[in-house]
Design an enzyme around this catalytic site. Structure first.
Site, mmCIF file in Angstrom:
data_model
loop_
_atom_site.group_PDB
_atom_site.id
_atom_site.type_symbol
_atom_site.label_atom_id
_atom_site.label_comp_id
_atom_site.label_asym_id
_atom_site.label_seq_id
_atom_site.Cartn_x
_atom_site.Cartn_y
_atom_site.Cartn_z
ATOM 1 C CB THR A 15 -0.898 0.014 1.261
ATOM 2 O OG1 THR A 15 -1.675 -1.181 1.262
ATOM 3 C CG2 THR A 15 -1.804 1.223 1.291
ATOM 4 C CB VAL A 16 3.143 2.770 2.526
ATOM 5 C CG1 VAL A 16 3.893 4.087 2.660
ATOM 6 C CG2 VAL A 16 2.061 2.675 3.602
ATOM 7 N N GLY A 136 0.220 8.964 9.801
ATOM 8 C CA GLY A 136 0.102 8.939 8.332
ATOM 9 C C GLY A 136 0.629 10.224 7.722
ATOM 10 C CB ILE A 138 -0.964 14.293 10.738
ATOM 11 C CG1 ILE A 138 -2.338 13.743 10.361
ATOM 12 C CG2 ILE A 138 -1.088 15.585 11.527
ATOM 13 C CD1 ILE A 138 -3.181 13.367 11.570
ATOM 14 N N GLY A 189 -6.680 -0.297 2.436
ATOM 15 C CA GLY A 189 -5.232 -0.266 2.724
ATOM 16 C C GLY A 189 -4.877 0.412 4.037
ATOM 17 C CD GLU A 192 0.037 -1.486 10.525
ATOM 18 O OE1 GLU A 192 1.154 -1.946 10.290
ATOM 19 O OE2 GLU A 192 -0.309 -0.355 10.156
ATOM 20 C CE LYS A 207 0.169 4.606 13.659
ATOM 21 N NZ LYS A 207 -1.208 4.488 13.166
HETATM 22 P P1 NAP Z 1 1.821 -3.954 2.861
HETATM 23 O O1 NAP Z 1 0.767 -3.436 1.960
HETATM 24 O O2 NAP Z 1 1.589 -5.237 3.572
HETATM 25 O O3 NAP Z 1 3.171 -4.032 2.029
HETATM 26 C C1 NAP Z 1 4.334 -4.646 2.505
HETATM 27 C C2 NAP Z 1 5.333 -4.796 1.356
HETATM 28 O O4 NAP Z 1 6.537 -5.304 1.876
HETATM 29 C C3 NAP Z 1 4.891 -5.766 0.274
HETATM 30 O O5 NAP Z 1 5.274 -5.286 -0.988
HETATM 31 C C4 NAP Z 1 5.647 -7.057 0.587
HETATM 32 O O6 NAP Z 1 5.985 -7.828 -0.578
HETATM 33 C C5 NAP Z 1 6.924 -6.498 1.210
HETATM 34 N N1 NAP Z 1 7.480 -7.394 2.222
HETATM 35 C C6 NAP Z 1 6.979 -7.681 3.450
HETATM 36 N N2 NAP Z 1 7.783 -8.529 4.120
HETATM 37 C C7 NAP Z 1 8.819 -8.797 3.295
HETATM 38 C C8 NAP Z 1 9.990 -9.602 3.387
HETATM 39 N N3 NAP Z 1 10.237 -10.316 4.471
HETATM 40 N N4 NAP Z 1 10.841 -9.636 2.344
HETATM 41 C C9 NAP Z 1 10.592 -8.906 1.220
HETATM 42 N N5 NAP Z 1 9.514 -8.117 1.065
HETATM 43 C C10 NAP Z 1 8.643 -8.065 2.075
HETATM 44 O O7 NAP Z 1 2.135 -2.875 4.013
HETATM 45 P P2 NAP Z 1 1.820 -1.304 4.000
HETATM 46 O O8 NAP Z 1 0.420 -1.068 4.423
HETATM 47 O O9 NAP Z 1 2.301 -0.712 2.745
HETATM 48 O O10 NAP Z 1 2.723 -0.836 5.235
HETATM 49 C C11 NAP Z 1 4.118 -0.720 5.123
HETATM 50 C C12 NAP Z 1 4.671 -0.036 6.367
HETATM 51 O O11 NAP Z 1 4.113 1.277 6.483
HETATM 52 C C13 NAP Z 1 4.315 -0.726 7.683
HETATM 53 O O12 NAP Z 1 5.372 -0.531 8.597
HETATM 54 C C14 NAP Z 1 3.077 0.018 8.166
HETATM 55 O O13 NAP Z 1 2.896 -0.049 9.561
HETATM 56 C C15 NAP Z 1 3.452 1.419 7.739
HETATM 57 N N6 NAP Z 1 2.331 2.333 7.539
HETATM 58 C C16 NAP Z 1 1.254 1.932 6.826
HETATM 59 C C17 NAP Z 1 0.208 2.826 6.612
HETATM 60 C C18 NAP Z 1 -1.009 2.441 5.828
HETATM 61 O O14 NAP Z 1 -1.945 3.241 5.777
HETATM 62 N N7 NAP Z 1 -1.042 1.267 5.213
HETATM 63 C C19 NAP Z 1 0.295 4.137 7.123
HETATM 64 C C20 NAP Z 1 1.438 4.508 7.861
HETATM 65 C C21 NAP Z 1 2.449 3.608 8.060
HETATM 66 P P3 NAP Z 1 4.848 -8.519 -1.482
HETATM 67 O O15 NAP Z 1 4.084 -7.385 -2.095
HETATM 68 O O16 NAP Z 1 5.565 -9.330 -2.488
HETATM 69 O O17 NAP Z 1 4.008 -9.330 -0.543
HETATM 70 N N1 HSE Z 2 -2.801 0.587 10.401
HETATM 71 C C1 HSE Z 2 -2.489 1.954 10.663
HETATM 72 C C2 HSE Z 2 -3.742 2.705 11.006
HETATM 73 C C3 HSE Z 2 -1.831 2.561 9.459
HETATM 74 O O1 HSE Z 2 -4.825 2.181 10.744
HETATM 75 O O2 HSE Z 2 -3.657 3.800 11.555
HETATM 76 C C4 HSE Z 2 -1.322 3.959 9.713
HETATM 77 O O3 HSE Z 2 -0.244 3.946 10.594
#
Ligand code: NAP
Ligand code: HSE
Length: 435
Positions: A15-16, A136, A138, A189, A192, A207
């Site tokens: 997602t990110v 996010g 902010i 998205g 987690e 956080k």
């Molecule tokens: P996600 O959609 O689950 O994406 C994770 C990515 O990392 C995928 O591309 C996955 O590969 C890759 N990955 C995971 N483990 C791996 C490993 N062991 N080796 C190689 N590649 C690996 O997660 P996300 O929502 O983007 O979140 C990413 C980070 O940002 C997290 O720390 C989350 O807490 C943080 N975050 C998320 C948001 C949100 O709104 N989603 C907001 C703020 C912060 P594949 O695609 O091949 O599976």
């Molecule tokens: N899973 C987190 C949330 C993503 O819902 O706030 C942003 O850090």
């Protein structure tokens, strides 16, 4: 064409990661201008390099070998968007040891190992940027570190998890079931990879740890946070809360209390007129109270691809400026102090309790007595018409010592006339003039 070049390795393209790649394309010109360098995406680490991605990128960029990035001399900046602690911690440690700069949105990692990673970055001449890890899109890290640095911060309080706020909003505004609302949050998205992190309050707790280090300069860790999630919040609780003039939100509260620190994440009833009551869906809001500035409120989208990419790409710009102009990261670090954490029993709160009791003479009196015996005074009482001899009762207390409340609750649980305890939540902001 810029003469400086910054080679970027992305760890993760979910997602990110997708949001970051597309923002780098959409605003390419202005981003490069602000970075003072040509940003070159060199490699992207994923688990499955054959998977189709939302953003169009050359297949040759993808790898499932971390060494292709960590040992690549053309890569100066590692952007970690994989999530989880391992192997992210191991990879970032390697990257920092080899003098690379790091950007991460990983709050789990920053809460558990942030202090070690920042120290490692300092020793090895690298830097670590983590604006996307809290709130996010902010801005919170820089404002707390810099813009509010003149203050003694006494309290931070707000909604810092988008998924749970989305679920509670959908349940209370649209009457959507918990599981359906969770599914929507996952599809959008926000959630987690393991959504129990959101639902059980851990994501907000990570956080809160990151924010409290910045706000209070304390060395608190996850073991210092009292954590409750929203798993037990039901449609009935939301309905009763509304009848009483409240809504339910997952709050994160960090505060100084008589020389101690209190760090707590919990679902709470919040007066409908409270500014946080109208923070809906994936929006987050954080109040910061400083002794000079007073109250400051930060508000915006706390989850989602593009809002989070906004924070991550801003970090990429800052890191690239440091690399291309050979300047220090400018992110002020001060040594953290051991401030003791107050025992929850000493805290004072008002409580909401929903229970099922036998509808017969004396039951109400025994409930009132159980509370009275522990010095717990009642503020509001609701009772629905009983069904099959069982009445649903909602009781809201005045502010009481938490230890007293939980002793009374234990005695109530043991009464034969009490059939079930359905919900126990704190009530926030009932008697406070300020937020
Ligand atoms: P996600 O959609 O689950 O994406 C994770 C990515 O990392 C995928 O591309 C996955 O590969 C890759 N990955 C995971 N483990 C791996 C490993 N062991 N080796 C190689 N590649 C690996 O997660 P996300 O929502 O983007 O979140 C990413 C980070 O940002 C997290 O720390 C989350 O807490 C943080 N975050 C998320 C948001 C949100 O709104 N989603 C907001 C703020 C912060 P594949 O695609 O091949 O599976
Ligand atoms: N899973 C987190 C949330 C993503 O819902 O706030 C942003 O850090």
């Amino acid at each position: 064409m810029k003469s400086q070049k910054v080679g970027i390795g992305l760890l993760g393209m979910g997602t990110v990661g997708g949001g970051v790649a597309s923002l780098l394309q959409i605003n390419e010109e202005s981003i490069q201008e602000k970075a003072g360098a040509e940003l070159q995406l060199k490699k992207i680490l994923v688990r499955d390099s054959a998977k189709s991605r939302r953003v169009e990128l050359p297949a040759a960029l993808f790898t499932s070998e971390a060494t292709d990035i960590l040992e690549n001399p053309e890569i100066d900046l590692i952007v970690e968007l994989m999530g989880g602690v391992e192997p992210a911690r191991e990879y970032l440690e390697k990257a920092l040891k080899s003098g690379k700069y790091v950007v991460t949105a990983n709050k789990d990692l920053m809460a558990r190992y942030g202090t070690d990673l920042l120290e490692l970055a300092r020793q090895s001449g690298g830097a670590i940027f983590f604006e996307g890890s809290v709130g996010g899109g902010i801005p919170l890290v820089r404002p707390l570190k810099h813009c509010l640095a003149a203050n003694r911060i006494d309290r931070i309080m707000g909604i810092i998890n988008g998924t749970t706020n989305y679920i509670l909003s959908r349940m209370s505004l649209e009457g959507i079931e918990f599981q359906d609302a969770l599914l929507e949050a996952q599809e959008k998205g926000f959630a987690e990879a393991d959504s129990s992190n959101d639902l059980e309050g851990w994501d907000a707790a990570y956080k809160l740890v990151v924010l409290s280090r910045l706000a209070f300069g304390c060395s608190a860790g996850m073991e210092d946070v009292y954590v409750r999630g929203i798993n037990n919040v039901t449609a009935q609780d939301l309905m009763h809360a509304e009848k009483l003039g409240y809504t339910i939100k997952l709050l994160a509260v960090g505060e100084r209390v008589d020389g101690f620190i209190s760090l707590r994440v919990f679902p709470a009833l919040l007066p409908l007129k409270h500014p946080l009551a109208s923070v809906y869906n994936e929006f987050n809001a954080l109040f910061v109270e400083g002794n000079a500035v007073g109250e400051v409120m930060f508000y915006g989208k706390g989850a989602g691809a593009m809002p989070t990419a906004s924070a991550v790409v801003s970090d990429i710009i800052d890191a690239s400026r440091c690399l291309s102009y050979k300047i220090e990261d400018g992110l002020m670090e001060v040594p953290l102090k051991d401030i003791p954490v107050i025992s929850g029993e000493k805290m004072v709160s008002s409580f909401y309790l929903r229970l099922q009791a036998e509808d017969r003479p004396g039951v109400f009196a025994s409930l009132a007595n159980a509370f009275g015996d522990e010095d717990v005074s009642l503020d509001m009482i609701l009772q629905d018409r009983s069904e099959k001899g069982i009445a649903e009762i909602v009781l809201v207390t005045h502010d009481v010592r938490e230890a007293n409340y939980f002793r009374a609750l234990q005695n109530i649980k043991e009464m034969p006339s009490i059939r079930q305890i359905n919900g126990v939540f704190r009530v926030f902001g009932k008697n406070k003039e300020s937020l």
